[in-house]
Structure formats: structure tokens, C-alpha cells
Design a protein around this motif. Structure first.
Motif, PDB file in Angstrom:
ATOM      1  N   ALA A 245      -1.373 -17.091  -3.518  1.00 31.28           N
ATOM      2  CA  ALA A 245      -0.347 -17.017  -4.570  1.00 31.28           C
ATOM      3  C   ALA A 245       1.029 -16.848  -3.952  1.00 31.28           C
ATOM      4  O   ALA A 245       1.267 -15.906  -3.191  1.00 31.28           O
ATOM      5  CB  ALA A 245      -0.647 -15.851  -5.512  1.00 31.28           C
ATOM      6  N   CYS A 246       1.925 -17.753  -4.298  1.00 32.01           N
ATOM      7  CA  CYS A 246       3.311 -17.673  -3.839  1.00 32.01           C
ATOM      8  C   CYS A 246       4.244 -17.965  -5.011  1.00 32.01           C
ATOM      9  O   CYS A 246       3.844 -18.581  -6.011  1.00 32.01           O
ATOM     10  CB  CYS A 246       3.578 -18.667  -2.723  1.00 32.01           C
TER      11      CYS A 246
ATOM     12  N   LEU B  49       2.123 -15.308 -10.000  1.00 37.49           N
ATOM     13  CA  LEU B  49       1.450 -14.024 -10.228  1.00 37.49           C
ATOM     14  C   LEU B  49       0.638 -14.034 -11.516  1.00 37.49           C
ATOM     15  O   LEU B  49      -0.567 -13.745 -11.516  1.00 37.49           O
ATOM     16  CB  LEU B  49       2.477 -12.891 -10.256  1.00 37.49           C
TER      17      LEU B  49
ATOM     18  N   THR C  19      -2.324 -16.378 -11.442  1.00 35.80           N
ATOM     19  CA  THR C  19      -3.408 -15.879 -10.593  1.00 35.80           C
ATOM     20  C   THR C  19      -4.193 -14.785 -11.298  1.00 35.80           C
ATOM     21  O   THR C  19      -5.428 -14.773 -11.269  1.00 35.80           O
ATOM     22  CB  THR C  19      -2.846 -15.341  -9.267  1.00 35.80           C
TER      23      THR C  19
ATOM     24  N   ILE D   6      -7.003 -12.007  -1.811  1.00 34.56           N
ATOM     25  CA  ILE D   6      -5.762 -12.514  -2.388  1.00 34.56           C
ATOM     26  C   ILE D   6      -4.706 -12.608  -1.293  1.00 34.56           C
ATOM     27  O   ILE D   6      -4.269 -11.594  -0.731  1.00 34.56           O
ATOM     28  CB  ILE D   6      -5.268 -11.599  -3.524  1.00 34.56           C
TER      29      ILE D   6
ATOM     30  N   ALA E  26      -0.990 -13.433  -0.557  1.00 33.36           N
ATOM     31  CA  ALA E  26       0.229 -13.500  -1.364  1.00 33.36           C
ATOM     32  C   ALA E  26       1.441 -13.124  -0.527  1.00 33.36           C
ATOM     33  O   ALA E  26       1.339 -12.382   0.460  1.00 33.36           O
ATOM     34  CB  ALA E  26       0.118 -12.574  -2.574  1.00 33.36           C
ATOM     35  N   GLU E  27       2.592 -13.614  -0.951  1.00 28.63           N
ATOM     36  CA  GLU E  27       3.841 -13.218  -0.321  1.00 28.63           C
ATOM     37  C   GLU E  27       4.043 -11.715  -0.516  1.00 28.63           C
ATOM     38  O   GLU E  27       3.662 -11.145  -1.544  1.00 28.63           O
ATOM     39  CB  GLU E  27       4.997 -14.001  -0.929  1.00 28.63           C
TER      40      GLU E  27
ATOM     41  N   LEU F 178       4.963  -9.806  -3.791  1.00 33.50           N
ATOM     42  CA  LEU F 178       3.999  -9.815  -4.901  1.00 33.50           C
ATOM     43  C   LEU F 178       2.920  -8.748  -4.760  1.00 33.50           C
ATOM     44  O   LEU F 178       2.193  -8.480  -5.721  1.00 33.50           O
ATOM     45  CB  LEU F 178       3.329 -11.194  -5.001  1.00 33.50           C
ATOM     46  N   HIS F 179       2.792  -8.128  -3.612  1.00 27.76           N
ATOM     47  CA  HIS F 179       1.675  -7.224  -3.358  1.00 27.76           C
ATOM     48  C   HIS F 179       1.676  -6.021  -4.305  1.00 27.76           C
ATOM     49  O   HIS F 179       0.635  -5.637  -4.841  1.00 27.76           O
ATOM     50  CB  HIS F 179       1.689  -6.764  -1.904  1.00 27.76           C
TER      51      HIS F 179
ATOM     52  N   THR G 264      -4.568 -21.295  -7.949  1.00 27.55           N
ATOM     53  CA  THR G 264      -4.192 -20.300  -8.961  1.00 27.55           C
ATOM     54  C   THR G 264      -4.367 -20.821 -10.388  1.00 27.55           C
ATOM     55  O   THR G 264      -4.536 -20.029 -11.322  1.00 27.55           O
ATOM     56  CB  THR G 264      -2.725 -19.879  -8.782  1.00 27.55           C
TER      57      THR G 264
END
Length: 442
Positions: free
Chosen positions: A124-125, A129, A132, A151, A153-154, A157-158, A220
Motif C-alpha cells: 500500500a502506497c 489506505l 487496503t 502489509i 506500506a510507506e 501510513l504505518h 489493494t
């Protein structure tokens, strides 16, 4: 004479004991039924209705029972009477709190084998969000076996992922691990800009998740309309040479992209779509791949960069094109599953061309082309909105299925909307199966 008298007495005592045990058994049954009536326990008639034929019967039962995400209460929890069954077995409508067999289950004398988790990965980028999380919700709703989400992700987004996933119900049904986006250091910039940001991360999953034997990768914009367990079961159907499974890019060559426009090798007649990719990663890591760059066979980590360097001016769909090239040279390594496991707008925007969904419905919906977020294909958006808006614990029929059916009926001005029933055919069965499992106390 005295011996015969003793035998008669023992026989009479045995008969009396059997009669007494039978009386206790019947008393236990009647007490349980009375307790169930007092508590409004309608599980048994609901089970009969759900297992009967006809969609109307099960739907009415599901509505009246409120087939919700909440687990049914433990049957013995509020019952103060202890029952004893002379046969040490439990009828379906008897609590049996102190029965021998129930006690064995309760105190772990009978051990159940723990369920092996299914592993699902997503990358996911950017603005992905919500999309996903909606995909993950669809996997949680219907699946039976516990899930482990990987997952990627950038970093920004965590925190949001953690807050949302930690707040979801059914923590016992899934867990997750968050990873940063990472590429080989010497070529990271080149991999990141290939096709869409971060999309090529999937190519490196076998090298990053070294302890994971098998994995289902999904984009996603995927929605599960039946349990992940069912596509996971394809792993057992792999022959000794197969390492991955994907669906064809097109069913109809006349509208196919690869067979009309590709400037590189591709798998089969119409290529393959990598939005849903089931992998035996142990086999991937061990395999040596045939290729058109050298006579030597190369391992997964050895073949990726040379392929990119050779074809980067000729590929349009990034990492998916590289996978097509790879399986063109190694066709024996691919298991191909039918189109209902990766159903996209291309299967209906020019007319229906995935025949399997006519009989069985859509199993996995793939909303590529951004159709979840515009009005070009309202049938796809209706399914996405229904799952996005569903709250765990709500009645699946009233809160998900019925509102979706109403929205889909409004989409019949489009080609995909004209066959709107394929969008709910499998979904209806999946919800019915959930109701069946809960009515049986599973």
C-alpha cells in the motif's frame, strides 16, 4: 437354587439401573429444552431452516436469527443445572455441562490441532489506505482459518494502519506485521518508479519473507466474496513443478491486451494478471529459471534485474510484464485458476466473457481501472461501498447483502450492471455458510 436367585436379583437390579439412567436422560433433555425456551434459544429451528433448500427459507431464518458477526454465547454459561448423559455423548440440544465427554473437552483432555494460518500480503502506497483496509475486512469477514497479514506500506501510513487494525474486532481471527517499502539498494530508485509507486515490491516478497512457506499476494483493490481458505486450497493442487497460480489477463482474445499490443513474451494466449497471485515461496526460492538472456538457469534473485534491463523499454505494466516474461519461458511452473478468482471490469464492460460466473458467481472482485472511486462501473463501486461501510458485529444480511442488492439493481444501465446477480451469487452463499456454522455453534 440360591445361585439362580442371585442371578435374578442382579438382573432386576441391572434393569432398574438402566431404567433409572434412561429417566435421568429424559429429564435432562426436558430440562434443557425448558431452559432453552426460557432463554429464547432458537438455534435448533434456525439450523433446520438454514439447512433446507430454497434461498428464501435461509434468508428469512438469517433475518430472524440476526446472523451477525458476534459469536454465539456459550450454551452452558448461564445454565445452573448440570446434566449427565448415560451414553457419555452429547445430543445437539443438551448442554451436558458435567458430562464425561464435555468435561474432557473443557479441560483439554481432548486436544485439537491448532489451525495453520494463511499468509496474505499487500503493498500500500499513496492514497491506498482505505482501499487496503476494505480488502482486509473482506478477508476477515468470510475466512475460516486464521489469517496473518503482511502489509508493506510507506512509513507515514504505518500509524494509521495500526490504529485501524488494532481497533477491529476478531483479533483472534487475524494478526498482522507491518513492513517498510524496500528494494535492493543498488537499484531501489529504478524499481520504485516501475509502473506504479511500490507495485514492484511484490517481486521481492520471496526474498524478504524468508520464513513464509506459502503466500497469497493481492492488490489493494481486491475484495473477497468467499473465504480465503478456498483459493488457499489451490496450493494442494499444484503439481511437482508449479510454484505460483494466477488467472488469465483476458478470456476473449479479441479484446486482449497482450496478444494485440505486447512487445515482449507473455504467458499463454492472452497473458496473466498478477493482481491475485498465490505462491509457494519455498519452491520459488529453490527454482532455477529458464530465460532468454543466458543458457544458464537463474535463481529468482538473479533473474529480476537482468529482465528489467533487457525489457524496460518494452514493458507497459511493470512487474506484471516481468512475470509474464518469466512464465513464458517456464510455463510448467504456473497453475492457472479460472476468471471468477480475479474478476475485473474487462470481464463485463464489453459484454460478459467470464462464463464461470454465470453459474457460480464472482469469488474475488478486482476493481482495477479505479472503478471503486468513480462512476464508470457502478456495480463494482456498489460492492466496494457495501463492504467498506459494513461494521463488524452488524447483521450480514441486513447490513451488507440486502443494501447491496438494492444498489446493484440501480446499475442495470451498464453492461456489468445487467448481470448484477453474479455480484451477489457467491456472496449470498458465503453469508449462508457463516450462518450455518454459527447455528451449529462452531
Amino acid at each position: 437354587m440360591s445361585r439362580r436367585l442371585v442371578q435374578v436379583v442382579l438382573l432386576c437390579l441391572g434393569c432398574g439401573l438402566c431404567s433409572l439412567l434412561y429417566a435421568f436422560s429424559q429429564l435432562a433433555l426436558s430440562l434443557e429444552q425448558e431452559a432453552a425456551r426460557r432463554q429464547g434459544d432458537s438455534a435448533l429451528p434456525v439450523r433446520r431452516q438454514l439447512s433446507g433448500g430454497g434461498g428464501g427459507a435461509w434468508r428469512a431464518a438469517a433475518r430472524s436469527a440476526g446472523c451477525s458477526q458476534r459469536e454465539p454465547p456459550e450454551r452452558c454459561k448461564n445454565v445452573s443445572v448440570s446434566y449427565w448423559n448415560s451414553y457419555w455423548m452429547l445430543p445437539s440440544d443438551v448442554c451436558g455441562r458435567n458430562c464425561f465427554w464435555e468435561a474432557a473437552r473443557r479441560y483439554d483432555f481432548v486436544k485439537k490441532q491448532p489451525l495453520e494460518k494463511m499468509h496474505l500480503a499487500v503493498v500500500a502506497c499513496g492514497e491506498r489506505l482505505e482501499e487496503t483496509v476494505t480488502m482486509l475486512k473482506s478477508a476477515i469477514i468470510f475466512s475460516i482459518t486464521p489469517l496473518h497479514f503482511h502489509i508493506f506500506a510507506e512509513d507515514p501510513l504505518h500509524t494509521e494502519f495500526r490504529e485501524i487494525l488494532d481497533g477491529l474486532a476478531y483479533q483472534g481471527k487475524f494478526n498482522y506485521t507491518l513492513y517498510p517499502i524496500s528494494f535492493p539498494a543498488e537499484n531501489a530508485a529504478e524499481w520504485k518508479k516501475l509502473f506504479k509507486p511500490c507495485a514492484s515490491q511484490r517481486l521481492f516478497l520471496p526474498l524478504i519473507l524468508k520464513d513464509v512457506d506459502s503466500l497469497l499476494y493481492v492488490d489493494t483493490d481486491i475484495l473477497f466474496l468467499r473465504p480465503v481458505d478456498d483459493i488457499w486450497s489451490f496450493l494442494k493442487k499444484f503439481n511437482s513443478t508449479q510454484i505460483a497460480a494466477m488467472a488469465p489477463e483476458h478470456e476473449e482474445p479479441r479484446i486482449g491486451w497482450y496478444n494485440r499490443f505486447a512487445r515482449h513474451p507473455y504467458y499463454g494466449k492472452t497473458g496473466i494478471n498478477s493482481g491475485v497471485m498465490l505462491m509457494n515461496m519455498t519452491r520459488i526460492r529453490r527454482k532455477h529459471f529458464k530465460n532468454d538472456m543466458t543458457t544458464a538457469r537463474l535463481r529468482w534473485e538473479e533473474i529480476l534485474m537482468p529482465l528489467l534491463k533487457k525489457y524496460k523499454l518494452n514493458i507497459t505494466w511493470g512487474d506484471q510484464d516481468l512475470l509474464n516474461i518469466m512464465f513464458f519461458h517456464n510455463p510448467e511452473s504456473l497453475f492457472v485458476f479460472p476468471c471468477q478468482w480475479n474478476y475485473r471490469p474487462d470481464h463485463c464492460i464489453y459484454g460478459s466473457n467470464c462464463q464461470q460466473v454465470d453459474q457460480e458467481g464472482i469469488f474475488i472482485l478486482h476493481g482495477n481501472r479505479g472503478v471503486y472511486h468513480d462512476d464508470k462501473q457502478p456495480a463494482f463501486r456498489a460492492v466496494y461501498d457495501a463492504i467498506r461501510n459494513y461494521s463488524f458485529g452488524d447483521d450480514l444480511v441486513h447490513a451488507l447483502l440486502l443494501p447491496l442488492e438494492l444498489e446493484l439493481q440501480k446499475t442495470q444501465h451498464t453492461y456489468c450492471g445487467r448481470i448484477y446477480k453474479v455480484f451477489t451469487k457467491q456472496l449470498t452463499k458465503s453469508i449462508r455458510d457463516i450462518c450455518d456454522r454459527r447455528s451449529k455453534g462452531r
